[in-house]
Design an enzyme around this catalytic site. Structure first.
Site, PDB file in Angstrom:
ATOM      1  N   GLU A  12       0.834  -1.149   0.214  1.00 27.83           N
ATOM      2  CA  GLU A  12      -0.090   0.086   0.013  1.00 27.83           C
ATOM      3  C   GLU A  12       0.829   1.298   0.164  1.00 27.83           C
ATOM      4  O   GLU A  12       1.791   1.300   0.661  1.00 27.83           O
ATOM      5  CB  GLU A  12      -0.998  -0.131   1.359  1.00 27.83           C
ATOM      6  CG  GLU A  12      -2.472   0.714   1.003  1.00 27.83           C
ATOM      7  CD  GLU A  12      -3.026  -0.376   0.100  1.00 27.83           C
ATOM      8  OE1 GLU A  12      -3.233  -0.004  -0.991  1.00 27.83           O
ATOM      9  OE2 GLU A  12      -3.563  -1.532   0.655  1.00 27.83           O
ATOM     10  N   GLY A  37     -12.739   2.482  -0.777  1.00 23.88           N
ATOM     11  CA  GLY A  37     -11.373   2.059  -1.073  1.00 23.88           C
ATOM     12  C   GLY A  37     -11.131   0.915  -1.963  1.00 23.88           C
ATOM     13  O   GLY A  37     -10.253   0.242  -2.053  1.00 23.88           O
ATOM     14  N   ASP A  91       2.946   2.181  -4.885  1.00 25.64           N
ATOM     15  CA  ASP A  91       3.041   2.285  -6.457  1.00 25.64           C
ATOM     16  C   ASP A  91       3.466   3.428  -6.834  1.00 25.64           C
ATOM     17  O   ASP A  91       4.079   3.660  -7.941  1.00 25.64           O
ATOM     18  CB  ASP A  91       1.545   1.977  -6.924  1.00 25.64           C
ATOM     19  CG  ASP A  91       0.390   2.852  -6.497  1.00 25.64           C
ATOM     20  OD1 ASP A  91       0.483   3.734  -5.626  1.00 25.64           O
ATOM     21  OD2 ASP A  91      -0.671   2.702  -6.943  1.00 25.64           O
ATOM     22  N   SER A 134     -13.702   2.311  -7.161  1.00 27.67           N
ATOM     23  CA  SER A 134     -14.858   2.476  -8.207  1.00 27.67           C
ATOM     24  C   SER A 134     -14.411   3.578  -9.372  1.00 27.67           C
ATOM     25  O   SER A 134     -14.898   3.344 -10.296  1.00 27.67           O
ATOM     26  CB  SER A 134     -15.779   3.137  -7.386  1.00 27.67           C
ATOM     27  OG  SER A 134     -15.448   4.223  -6.473  1.00 27.67           O
ATOM     28  N   ASP A 178      -4.255   0.641  -8.966  1.00 25.96           N
ATOM     29  CA  ASP A 178      -5.985   0.479  -9.213  1.00 25.96           C
ATOM     30  C   ASP A 178      -6.224   0.128 -10.996  1.00 25.96           C
ATOM     31  O   ASP A 178      -6.958  -0.588 -10.868  1.00 25.96           O
ATOM     32  CB  ASP A 178      -6.674   1.598  -8.775  1.00 25.96           C
ATOM     33  CG  ASP A 178      -6.582   1.937  -7.248  1.00 25.96           C
ATOM     34  OD1 ASP A 178      -5.796   1.209  -6.664  1.00 25.96           O
ATOM     35  OD2 ASP A 178      -6.835   3.047  -6.769  1.00 25.96           O
TER      36      ASP A 178
END
Length: 388
Positions: free
Chosen positions: A34, A125, A37, A128, A173
């Site tokens: 987490e 989280g 990236d 979406s 994501d």
């Protein structure tokens, strides 16, 4: 909307003609890795069964018409040649930003009618927004025959969110939504976008991965995410490296001493410790999955949560309660997932213990006076695809 037929009917009623196709792109949960990236590090997301779906038809007059069945209000009408970053448009900024990014990259997109619907919970989280971006990108790639790969579409979708919407997210994501495969977690090196599909068949191991949506809405545009990104970049500069990816885990202690000695802000020291240790945790989980020892990944998840809570400080009382209540009830491990400040946590449990752990978490929330969280299993699912 439950199926393609309903979406096609809604599109046809709205725009007066049938769409040329229907596409879907999933939300995701991140198993481990987490805030790594945007530091060129490692991540390990998996796609959820929950998807954003788009019915789309091309236009040749430069008009972009956007509508969502999930948001009150009429059709958002825009001109492709007038799209500009940071110009608002609410939810529609995500698909509009993709059109802008495609055009900026030199692709000919002459307009479109788009009807969207999504089962990905917003503010949880679970990405979406990335699902909206990727489904739009894939549909336009197919319809305008742009010839872009899934990874290239993900990078363009990330550019839409960074430059058009104004959220400085990394690429995880969008890559998860575009590239994940059924039954696997995606081991992604965000530096060069090399990827490996790691088998993650929990049912075969008698395990279940629960997602607990705390119902605490997060908004990453509020500056907290950007502040942590800036702190990580400051840490890399102070250490004389390009990004925190360049700092090996066995050099972490010495680097933290260097930072402290140089008068770096205490928050920067913490951020560096989190990112470098979380990169190591991704590699640890990969090794455990490759060895077939999925259960042993549980404590690594919990260690990741402690780091996010104490070093990055992006958790919240509700997320901490999920982790503590689940682990006290016999979970193998748990952690918040995503950007934090609300949203969701994941819990790794024995299949036989899933209901009891869920019950304990729900009771803990009731006792604390919190809203009842949503709980559902995370089933590793397919990435973006055409469905009709």
């Amino acid at each position: 909307m439950t199926d393609n037929a309903e979406l096609v009917t809604a599109f046809t009623e709205l725009y007066g003609t049938a769409p040329e196709g229907v596409w879907a792109a999933p939300g995701r949960v991140n198993l481990i890795g987490e805030y790594t990236d945007f530091n060129d590090g490692f991540v390990m997301p998996l796609a959820l069964p929950h998807t954003a779906r788009a019915a789309v038809a091309r236009r040749t007059d430069g008009e972009l018409r956007l509508h969502s069945t999930d948001v009150p209000g009429g059709v958002v009408q825009l001109r492709v040649d007038e799209l500009a970053p940071h110009s608002g448009h609410g939810w529609a900024a995500y698909p509009a930003g993709v059109v802008w990014a495609l055009c900026e990259a030199g692709h000919q997109v002459t307009g479109a009618d788009i009807q969207l619907t999504s089962t990905v919970p917003t503010g949880a989280g679970l990405s979406s927004s990335a699902a909206l971006e990727v489904v739009t990108a894939l549909a336009l790639n197919d319809l305008f025959e742009l010839g872009l790969s899934a990874s290239e579409l993900a990078v363009l979708a990330q550019r839409a969110e960074n430059a058009f919407v104004g959220v400085p997210c990394g690429v995880m994501d969008q890559m998860a939504s575009a590239c994940c495969t059924d039954g696997h977690a995606l081991h992604l090196d965000t530096r060069d976008l090399t990827q490996r599909q790691v088998p993650f068949d929990l049912a075969a191991h008698g395990l279940r991965l629960l997602v607990v949506d705390t119902r605490v809405k997060h908004a990453l545009g509020d500056g907290a995410y950007a502040e942590r990104r800036a702190g990580c970049e400051a840490g890399a500069r102070a250490l004389g490296i390009g990004t925190l990816r360049d700092l090996p885990y066995d050099g972490l202690d010495a680097a933290l001493d260097t930072l402290a000695g140089s008068g770096a802000d205490e928050s920067v020291v913490r951020y560096v410790r989190h990112v470098v240790s979380d990169n190591a945790r991704v590699e640890q989980v990969i090794a455990l999955l490759d060895a077939g020892d999925v259960r042993a990944a549980g404590p690594v998840l919990t260690a990741g949560h402690v780091s996010l809570r104490d070093d990055l400080r992006v958790s919240c009382p509700e997320l901490d309660l999920v982790v503590s209540a689940a682990n006290a009830a016999g979970a193998l491990g748990a952690r918040m997932t995503g950007g934090g400040f609300g949203g969701s946590a994941i819990v790794l449990v024995e299949e036989a213990d899933g209901d009891a752990v869920t019950k304990s978490v729900l009771e803990a929330f009731t006792s604390a006076g919190y809203a009842t969280p949503g709980v559902f299993p995370a089933v590793p699912s397919a990435g973006a695809r055409r469905t009709g």
